[in-house]
Design an enzyme around this catalytic site. Sequence first.
Site, PDB file in Angstrom:
ATOM      1  N   CYS A 123       5.444  45.921  34.426  1.00 21.59           N
ATOM      2  CA  CYS A 123       4.996  44.929  35.408  1.00 21.59           C
ATOM      3  C   CYS A 123       3.590  44.430  35.055  1.00 21.59           C
ATOM      4  O   CYS A 123       2.819  45.170  34.424  1.00 21.59           O
ATOM      5  CB  CYS A 123       4.996  45.555  36.803  1.00 21.59           C
ATOM      6  SG  CYS A 123       6.673  45.845  37.405  1.00 21.59           S
ATOM      7  N   CYS A 175       8.151  41.416  36.419  1.00 21.90           N
ATOM      8  CA  CYS A 175       7.766  41.955  37.732  1.00 21.90           C
ATOM      9  C   CYS A 175       6.237  41.963  37.859  1.00 21.90           C
ATOM     10  O   CYS A 175       5.534  41.883  36.838  1.00 21.90           O
ATOM     11  CB  CYS A 175       8.311  43.370  37.909  1.00 21.90           C
ATOM     12  SG  CYS A 175       7.885  44.474  36.559  1.00 21.90           S
TER      13      CYS A 175
END
Length: 303
Positions: free
Chosen positions: A124, A206
């Site tokens: 992420c 993400c």
Amino acid sequence: MASHRLSSVSEEEPCCDISRKTKICLCVFFGLLIAVVIAVPVGILMWPRPHKEWKGEGTTAHFYEILLGRCYTYTQIVRPELGHKDCQKIGKAFTGAFLSKDPCSSTEQDYKPLMELTDQAVPCDKTLLWSKSSQLAHDYTRVRQAMFTLEDTLLGYMADGLRWCGDSGSSDMNYKSCPNWREDCSNNSFSVFWNTVSKRFAEDACGVVHVVLNGSISNTFDERSTFGRVEVFNLRPEKVHRLQAWVMHDIGSARSDSCSSSSINVLKRILKERSIAFSCENNYGPIRLLQCVKNPDHPSCRF
Ligand code: JS2
């Protein structure tokens, strides 16, 4: 009388009034005829038809060797944590996606086996997208190796800069020409590949996603680009809570677009509709430094 008759049928005696030799000739003749009747259509079918002429460049020379070499380099040296990947299988899945197929009716489905063999998690906040600023984005991730452009992932690394296509009438690659997106067809093996891998790259992202945009051209945000058409619409709002844009201007070039320009507002609106927050910075410092490494004498690079 009768007994002599049966036994007296000499070899030369014609049966049904034709001689043995004629019989043999007839057999040979019909045999040949049958062979020809079978061989001709099979021959026509088997005869390698010349590849169709397209408007685009042909498959890159040594395509398969380059593909395999890059797969081993990436999985054994660049990202050894992926050493378990089977490059032979991946190579076969890649060529299996387009060989012996019409290069103008390529589908995402064709690449499914390849996608399954090359799944790779990007941490992420480490996904970097780009649009019309390939060089700059890749200069940045070459230094900031924690961040990933698509071309820093296995499949992007393998295919970057290559061209490929096959032909439904042959099991070979077409090295002479491949469909051009504009002049031949958009669903060509090459463009469908980049749409498919870009879609997955965006779907897998993400946290905070970053994008490098080019502020020295008119349509800094282009809705027809792969970023504008595929990646923006495949970011998952439930996983991506903000898109950070870095609008970079070429050293010494006039500012065309910046964070407050109309095309950037279009991007902002699309993301708002998709419940993804947006932030934008002109000439993000660390990338500016990279530009100045290449233009050390430019006044705007005198720090
Ligand atoms: C790489 C190729 C090739 O965010 C980036 C990347 O993730 C990429 O997949 O798509 C985005 C850039 O595409 P966009 O916005 O259309 O930028 P661009 O500069 O107008 O076009 C670059 C072409 C992208 C797809 N692509 N990507 N390596 O060799 C390659 N060939 C093509 N067609």
